[in-house]
Scaffold this motif. Structure first.
Motif, PDB file in Angstrom:
ATOM      1  N   ARG A  74      45.320  24.810 -12.346  1.00 47.54           N
ATOM      2  CA  ARG A  74      45.095  24.254 -13.690  1.00 47.54           C
ATOM      3  C   ARG A  74      44.322  22.958 -13.523  1.00 47.54           C
ATOM      4  N   VAL A  75      43.229  22.811 -14.251  1.00 48.02           N
ATOM      5  CA  VAL A  75      42.438  21.587 -14.112  1.00 48.02           C
ATOM      6  C   VAL A  75      43.128  20.482 -14.912  1.00 48.02           C
ATOM      7  N   CYS A  76      43.817  19.611 -14.193  1.00 52.33           N
ATOM      8  CA  CYS A  76      44.523  18.502 -14.847  1.00 52.33           C
ATOM      9  C   CYS A  76      44.739  17.414 -13.800  1.00 52.33           C
ATOM     10  N   GLU A  77      45.120  16.239 -14.264  1.00 51.63           N
ATOM     11  CA  GLU A  77      45.267  15.102 -13.357  1.00 51.63           C
ATOM     12  C   GLU A  77      46.317  15.378 -12.279  1.00 51.63           C
ATOM     13  N   ALA A  78      47.407  16.037 -12.689  1.00 47.30           N
ATOM     14  CA  ALA A  78      48.514  16.298 -11.763  1.00 47.30           C
ATOM     15  C   ALA A  78      48.041  17.016 -10.501  1.00 47.30           C
ATOM     16  N   LYS A  79      47.027  17.875 -10.649  1.00 43.36           N
ATOM     17  CA  LYS A  79      46.556  18.656  -9.499  1.00 43.36           C
ATOM     18  C   LYS A  79      45.454  17.913  -8.733  1.00 43.36           C
ATOM     19  N   GLY A  80      45.133  16.702  -9.178  1.00 44.69           N
ATOM     20  CA  GLY A  80      44.287  15.803  -8.391  1.00 44.69           C
ATOM     21  C   GLY A  80      42.835  16.218  -8.216  1.00 44.69           C
TER      22      GLY A  80
END
Ligand code: UDP
Length: 343
Positions: A179-185
């Motif tokens: 998932r493209v999101c901040e959590a995945k850096g």
């Protein structure tokens, strides 16, 4: 045993694209059925399973993820159906509603916590700490739980290893997938590729709540050559990307509850370079299947990516074959069910 498995209502089982929980549910249902259990899966009607499939909604609706009208209807349909039948156990994966209304169900229930204990989840689980038997997917996840939760056991997630292409012939690109999101850096992966002057292929679904992050931190760097974003790719393309990547980058910034993508990379013989958050040290053996660096230490992360040639692809594959197979996961769940019902 006669077991009812309750999947979430938004994504087909197994998923066509994004859907870690749905993969786990699919493999668990098929594995339990192969062991001779009578399994009934409550999921969308376009799901494929060796278990008996019962559905309210004919098709998946990923664009409605989180809309409570749908899981309310799905869970209440399943509960009414379960009450008319004679199950030994209900295994809930559906989010919060199954737990919230479990007291209205005569059949014992276990629930796998598939999410991280953020503030909202922790508040919820604290209120329902002893409502059902809980199963965690990593020790770290359990360590973050509110006190007093009634734990039935731990079952690490798994993949069908033989369905992931193992190769030692790697291309020159680095891979960021999920998932493209901040959590995945993803922003860390981009910075890493730039510092090393390496090619980065990113792929994964962009969900609406993360559009701002994408537009600010990812999109401006995409040039279609060095930094590439392929969007949500097909299952076949996903496996190809994992198999041929020089390294899988996982510079996460959140307490990952398990992280299926790490074992997907390892099964392909692709080393994982990750930041030490959540389950990471339980999944990646530092120096053997990849490198684990301290959170937010991008210098160390970049240096570790430069050393992935030290990692033996065969060890990555073997680790998944030894610790993260579907057979092991199904056996873990079966043992948990038996212990829980004998309590
Ligand atoms: N996945 C996918 N397409 C995407 C994003 C993710 O097929 O666009 C898959 C990924 O390969 C993995 C699962 O969905 O099997 C995500 O599970 P993971 O535990 O890695 O992360 P989550 O998103 O659940 O935090």
């Amino acid at each position: 045993m006669r077991i009812a498995q309750l999947a979430p209502p938004w994504i087909t089982v197994p998923p066509e694209g994004y859907g870690g929980t749905e993969w786990v549910v699919q493999q668990l249902c098929d594995g339990l059925t192969a062991l001779g259990h009578e399994v009934c899966l409550y999921a969308t009607g376009d799901s494929h399973t060796a278990a008996e499939l019962r559905s309210l909604f004919p098709r998946q609706m990923p664009d409605q993820i989180g809309v409570t009208a749908f899981d309310s209807r799905h869970v209440s349909f399943a509960f009414a159906d379960i009450e008319r039948d004679a199950f030994d156990l209900v295994h809930d994966h559906s989010g919060f509603l199954g737990i919230a209304f479990s007291r209205y169900l005569a059949t014992p229930m276990v629930h796998t916590v598939h999410c991280a204990f953020d503030q909202v989840a922790a508040g919820f689980y604290a209120q329902f700490a002893d409502a059902v038997g809980y199963i965690c997917i990593s020790e770290y996840q359990r360590s973050m739980a509110p006190p007093g939760m009634r734990w039935a056991g731990i079952a690490y997630n798994a993949i069908a290893v033989e369905q992931w292409p193992y190769t030692t012939g790697k291309d020159d690109y680095l891979l960021a997938f999920g998932r493209v999101c901040e959590a995945k850096g993803f922003h860390h992966s981009i910075e890493t590729a730039k510092r090393l002057d390496r090619r980065l292929i990113m792929a994964g679904v962009l969900q609406e709540p993360y559009r701002d992050y994408f537009e600010e931190h990812v999109e401006p760097h995409i040039d279609g050559e060095q930094i590439v974003y392929e969007g949500e790719v097909s299952d076949a393309r996903k496996r190809e990307l994992f198999a041929h990547a020089g390294a899988f980058l996982f510079p996460i910034t959140w307490p990952e509850p398990f992280g299926l993508v790490m074992i997907e990379a390892m099964a392909c013989g692709t080393p994982v370079v990750a930041m030490r958050h959540g389950s990471v040290p339980e999944v990646v053996d530092d120096g053997a299947t990849g490198f684990v660096v301290e959170p937010d230490d991008l210098d160390a992360f970049v240096a570790a990516v430069g050393r992935v040639w030290q990692i033996d692809p065969a060890v990555c594959r073997r680790t998944v074959e030894e610790r993260f197979t579907v057979e092991r996961m199904v056996a873990d769940y079966e043992a948990i069910y038996r212990r829980f019902l004998a309590r």
